[in-house]
Motif scaffolding. Sequence first.
Motif, PDB file in Angstrom:
ATOM      1  N   PHE A 223       0.834  -1.208   0.000  1.00 41.50           N
ATOM      2  CA  PHE A 223       0.000   0.000   0.000  1.00 41.50           C
ATOM      3  C   PHE A 223       0.867   1.257   0.000  1.00 41.50           C
ATOM      4  CE2 PHE A 223      -2.184   3.432   2.134  1.00 41.50           C
ATOM      5  CZ  PHE A 223      -3.377   3.487   1.421  1.00 41.50           C
ATOM      6  N   LYS A 224       0.458   2.271  -0.775  1.00 37.73           N
ATOM      7  CA  LYS A 224       1.170   3.542  -0.824  1.00 37.73           C
ATOM      8  C   LYS A 224       0.404   4.638  -0.090  1.00 37.73           C
ATOM      9  CE  LYS A 224       2.768   4.903  -4.736  1.00 37.73           C
ATOM     10  NZ  LYS A 224       3.081   5.192  -6.160  1.00 37.73           N
ATOM     11  N   ARG A 225      -0.804   4.919  -0.551  1.00 34.74           N
ATOM     12  CA  ARG A 225      -1.593   6.003   0.030  1.00 34.74           C
ATOM     13  C   ARG A 225      -3.004   5.918  -0.535  1.00 34.74           C
ATOM     14  NH1 ARG A 225       1.691   8.011  -3.834  1.00 34.74           N
ATOM     15  NH2 ARG A 225       0.673   8.982  -5.629  1.00 34.74           N
ATOM     16  N   ALA A 226      -3.893   6.750   0.005  1.00 33.89           N
ATOM     17  CA  ALA A 226      -5.253   6.818  -0.518  1.00 33.89           C
ATOM     18  C   ALA A 226      -5.838   8.184  -0.241  1.00 33.89           C
ATOM     19  CB  ALA A 226      -6.132   5.735   0.095  1.00 33.89           C
ATOM     20  N   THR A 227      -6.799   8.576  -1.026  1.00 32.90           N
ATOM     21  CA  THR A 227      -7.547   9.805  -0.777  1.00 32.90           C
ATOM     22  C   THR A 227      -9.025   9.464  -0.813  1.00 32.90           C
ATOM     23  OG1 THR A 227      -7.726  10.431  -3.114  1.00 32.90           O
ATOM     24  CG2 THR A 227      -5.792  11.214  -1.909  1.00 32.90           C
ATOM     25  N   SER A 228      -9.825  10.271  -0.131  1.00 31.00           N
ATOM     26  CA  SER A 228     -11.260  10.026  -0.092  1.00 31.00           C
ATOM     27  C   SER A 228     -11.988  11.341   0.124  1.00 31.00           C
ATOM     28  CB  SER A 228     -11.587   9.048   1.045  1.00 31.00           C
ATOM     29  OG  SER A 228     -12.959   8.785   1.106  1.00 31.00           O
ATOM     30  N   SER A 229     -13.178  11.448  -0.427  1.00 31.16           N
ATOM     31  CA  SER A 229     -13.973  12.667  -0.255  1.00 31.16           C
ATOM     32  C   SER A 229     -15.396  12.300   0.118  1.00 31.16           C
ATOM     33  CB  SER A 229     -13.974  13.513  -1.532  1.00 31.16           C
ATOM     34  OG  SER A 229     -14.610  12.822  -2.595  1.00 31.16           O
ATOM     35  N   ILE A 230     -16.004  13.149   0.946  1.00 30.32           N
ATOM     36  CA  ILE A 230     -17.384  12.943   1.392  1.00 30.32           C
ATOM     37  C   ILE A 230     -18.120  14.273   1.310  1.00 30.32           C
ATOM     38  CG2 ILE A 230     -18.873  12.256   3.307  1.00 30.32           C
ATOM     39  CD1 ILE A 230     -16.553  10.628   4.404  1.00 30.32           C
ATOM     40  N   ASN A 231     -19.254  14.283   0.629  1.00 26.53           N
ATOM     41  CA  ASN A 231     -20.106  15.467   0.580  1.00 26.53           C
ATOM     42  C   ASN A 231     -21.170  15.372   1.659  1.00 26.53           C
ATOM     43  OD1 ASN A 231     -18.737  16.456  -1.708  1.00 26.53           O
ATOM     44  ND2 ASN A 231     -20.016  15.189  -3.055  1.00 26.53           N
ATOM     45  N   ASP A 232     -21.683  16.523   2.066  1.00 26.78           N
ATOM     46  CA  ASP A 232     -22.698  16.550   3.125  1.00 26.78           C
ATOM     47  C   ASP A 232     -23.920  15.707   2.767  1.00 26.78           C
ATOM     48  OD1 ASP A 232     -21.112  18.177   4.658  1.00 26.78           O
ATOM     49  OD2 ASP A 232     -22.057  20.040   4.005  1.00 26.78           O
ATOM     50  N   ASN A 233     -24.314  15.716   1.487  1.00 22.75           N
ATOM     51  CA  ASN A 233     -25.506  14.973   1.089  1.00 22.75           C
ATOM     52  C   ASN A 233     -25.269  13.475   1.010  1.00 22.75           C
ATOM     53  OD1 ASN A 233     -23.937  14.858  -1.179  1.00 22.75           O
ATOM     54  ND2 ASN A 233     -25.405  15.830  -2.556  1.00 22.75           N
TER      55      ASN A 233
ATOM     56  N   THR B  78     -21.355   7.712   2.528  1.00 28.10           N
ATOM     57  CA  THR B  78     -20.832   7.247   1.242  1.00 28.10           C
ATOM     58  C   THR B  78     -19.655   8.125   0.853  1.00 28.10           C
ATOM     59  OG1 THR B  78     -22.987   6.450   0.506  1.00 28.10           O
ATOM     60  CG2 THR B  78     -21.327   6.837  -1.185  1.00 28.10           C
ATOM     61  N   GLU B  79     -18.537   7.502   0.565  1.00 31.13           N
ATOM     62  CA  GLU B  79     -17.342   8.243   0.187  1.00 31.13           C
ATOM     63  C   GLU B  79     -16.791   7.712  -1.127  1.00 31.13           C
ATOM     64  OE1 GLU B  79     -13.704   6.883   2.469  1.00 31.13           O
ATOM     65  OE2 GLU B  79     -15.302   6.185   3.793  1.00 31.13           O
ATOM     66  N   GLU B  80     -16.136   8.593  -1.855  1.00 29.81           N
ATOM     67  CA  GLU B  80     -15.477   8.208  -3.098  1.00 29.81           C
ATOM     68  C   GLU B  80     -13.988   8.436  -2.932  1.00 29.81           C
ATOM     69  OE1 GLU B  80     -17.177   8.969  -6.899  1.00 29.81           O
ATOM     70  OE2 GLU B  80     -18.987   9.857  -6.020  1.00 29.81           O
ATOM     71  N   GLY B  81     -13.195   7.495  -3.436  1.00 30.20           N
ATOM     72  CA  GLY B  81     -11.760   7.636  -3.246  1.00 30.20           C
ATOM     73  C   GLY B  81     -10.944   6.820  -4.230  1.00 30.20           C
ATOM     74  N   VAL B  82      -9.633   6.952  -4.083  1.00 29.51           N
ATOM     75  CA  VAL B  82      -8.671   6.198  -4.878  1.00 29.51           C
ATOM     76  C   VAL B  82      -7.615   5.649  -3.934  1.00 29.51           C
ATOM     77  CG1 VAL B  82      -7.049   6.216  -6.803  1.00 29.51           C
ATOM     78  CG2 VAL B  82      -9.028   7.755  -6.837  1.00 29.51           C
ATOM     79  N   ALA B  83      -7.361   4.351  -4.024  1.00 25.69           N
ATOM     80  CA  ALA B  83      -6.310   3.713  -3.229  1.00 25.69           C
ATOM     81  C   ALA B  83      -5.146   3.365  -4.146  1.00 25.69           C
ATOM     82  CB  ALA B  83      -6.842   2.455  -2.545  1.00 25.69           C
ATOM     83  N   PHE B  84      -3.936   3.727  -3.729  1.00 25.53           N
ATOM     84  CA  PHE B  84      -2.735   3.510  -4.530  1.00 25.53           C
ATOM     85  C   PHE B  84      -1.858   2.430  -3.894  1.00 25.53           C
ATOM     86  CE2 PHE B  84      -4.079   7.783  -5.544  1.00 25.53           C
ATOM     87  CZ  PHE B  84      -3.869   7.876  -6.915  1.00 25.53           C
ATOM     88  N   PHE B  85      -1.433   1.482  -4.724  1.00 28.63           N
ATOM     89  CA  PHE B  85      -0.513   0.438  -4.310  1.00 28.63           C
ATOM     90  C   PHE B  85       0.716   0.490  -5.211  1.00 28.63           C
ATOM     91  CE2 PHE B  85      -4.751  -0.735  -3.138  1.00 28.63           C
ATOM     92  CZ  PHE B  85      -4.643  -1.337  -1.892  1.00 28.63           C
ATOM     93  N   GLU B  86       1.805  -0.128  -4.767  1.00 29.51           N
ATOM     94  CA  GLU B  86       3.014  -0.104  -5.587  1.00 29.51           C
ATOM     95  C   GLU B  86       2.783  -0.857  -6.898  1.00 29.51           C
ATOM     96  OE1 GLU B  86       6.422  -1.404  -3.445  1.00 29.51           O
ATOM     97  OE2 GLU B  86       6.562   0.441  -2.267  1.00 29.51           O
ATOM     98  N   PRO B  87       3.467  -0.444  -7.962  1.00 30.76           N
ATOM     99  CA  PRO B  87       3.217  -1.028  -9.289  1.00 30.76           C
ATOM    100  C   PRO B  87       3.678  -2.475  -9.380  1.00 30.76           C
ATOM    101  CG  PRO B  87       5.145   0.377  -9.354  1.00 30.76           C
ATOM    102  CD  PRO B  87       4.540   0.565  -7.991  1.00 30.76           C
ATOM    103  N   ILE B  88       3.126  -3.185 -10.362  1.00 26.43           N
ATOM    104  CA  ILE B  88       3.537  -4.553 -10.657  1.00 26.43           C
ATOM    105  C   ILE B  88       3.916  -4.634 -12.128  1.00 26.43           C
ATOM    106  CG2 ILE B  88       2.249  -5.679  -8.822  1.00 26.43           C
ATOM    107  CD1 ILE B  88      -0.021  -6.140 -10.704  1.00 26.43           C
ATOM    108  N   GLU B  89       4.788  -5.587 -12.463  1.00 30.30           N
ATOM    109  CA  GLU B  89       5.312  -5.679 -13.820  1.00 30.30           C
ATOM    110  C   GLU B  89       4.280  -6.173 -14.826  1.00 30.30           C
ATOM    111  OE1 GLU B  89       8.252  -4.746 -15.042  1.00 30.30           O
ATOM    112  OE2 GLU B  89       8.750  -3.910 -13.089  1.00 30.30           O
ATOM    113  N   LYS B  90       3.447  -7.117 -14.416  1.00 31.41           N
ATOM    114  CA  LYS B  90       2.494  -7.733 -15.328  1.00 31.41           C
ATOM    115  C   LYS B  90       1.097  -7.711 -14.725  1.00 31.41           C
ATOM    116  CE  LYS B  90       1.683 -12.048 -17.891  1.00 31.41           C
ATOM    117  NZ  LYS B  90       2.159 -13.437 -18.124  1.00 31.41           N
ATOM    118  N   ILE B  91       0.102  -7.383 -15.538  1.00 25.60           N
ATOM    119  CA  ILE B  91      -1.271  -7.357 -15.058  1.00 25.60           C
ATOM    120  C   ILE B  91      -1.750  -8.796 -14.834  1.00 25.60           C
ATOM    121  CG2 ILE B  91      -3.649  -6.697 -15.593  1.00 25.60           C
ATOM    122  CD1 ILE B  91      -2.547  -4.427 -17.280  1.00 25.60           C
TER     123      ILE B  91
END
Length: 328
Positions: free
Chosen positions: A265-275, A283-296
């Motif tokens: 794991f590297k880092r993540a961000t998340s956002s939440i609106n009042d509604n 309910t939150e929306e975000g992106v989680a970042f992990f270290e890269p890999i050579e092959k999918i």
Amino acid sequence: MNILKEQLERIQVPDNIDFVIKKAIRKEQNHIVLRRGLTIFITISFVFTALFGTCYAYPKVANELAKIPFIGEVFEMFTDKGLKNASDKGLTNFIDLQETKGELTVAIKEVYYDQAEISIGWAVKGGTLAKNHLLPLFYYNDKCIGGGSGGEIPNNAEDSSYITSNIPVPKDLPDKFELRFIIRENNKTDGKEFEFIIPLDRNKSDSQSKKIDIMKTYKTDNRTMLIKDIVFSPASVAISFKFTHKLGEAYELSLIDKTGNPLVFKRATSSINDNEIKGDAVTEEGVAFFEPIEKIPEELVLSVLSADESVVLDSNKPVLMIMELKLQ
């Protein structure tokens, strides 16, 4: 946590260009933990242990930096293997933007842009990220698209720091554009503000990246996770998600391949609106970042783990959700 060491070879300084570290040989030496930066997207207080940047610097590197005011290869100093990988592949751009106001000098040195993230490597002289409460902000067409820092290498002897700032890429951001990057001093009513126009182009990184649309929803009794897409790039594996769960529930994310090998794991961000806060659910929306890999791989397994205070030190944290992500 592994005990790491690093040694920096003698720095050669060309006469006619800015200071650039030409070569570094990494060996083992005790590490120091960097200040952990939280994205400004977090608009509600909830525990998401994965939200903090996990960059480290090494004492030998910091000592060598005391001899030079600024360097070019900022990403190479941090333990973010993804940014190092992108830099080694020639996918980052080295620029030389510098501004001085009073006792503070800020220099933009290295930038990276792909389908998932924008990363800026910069330096400050005459202060530090923490001491001066420096807030980096990213703008596109006069709209703020993010802010915050992922890691800092303080050099107390020289009253300077080397910093990385990272944000996830918002929707509909063009492949090529001019980023307005502002660094604001927030600890004073008349705090200084540094503004830079940085050209960004992700054509090189796109040639080595792949975005896979998932758009699959996973449900348990009281949790719903929508996995939107996954970006495999030279710098990271980035998962975009939308998660509905109990308000105040503490959790973290884990990603493994089908053989059981975890992606770091590297880092993540998340956002939440009042509604998006309804009763005791959020309910939150975000992106989680992990270290890269050579092959999918053919598939990955994403898990939501409890990060409640009562289990945070337990190596066997309760699993709240498990999601199999078919990629091929």
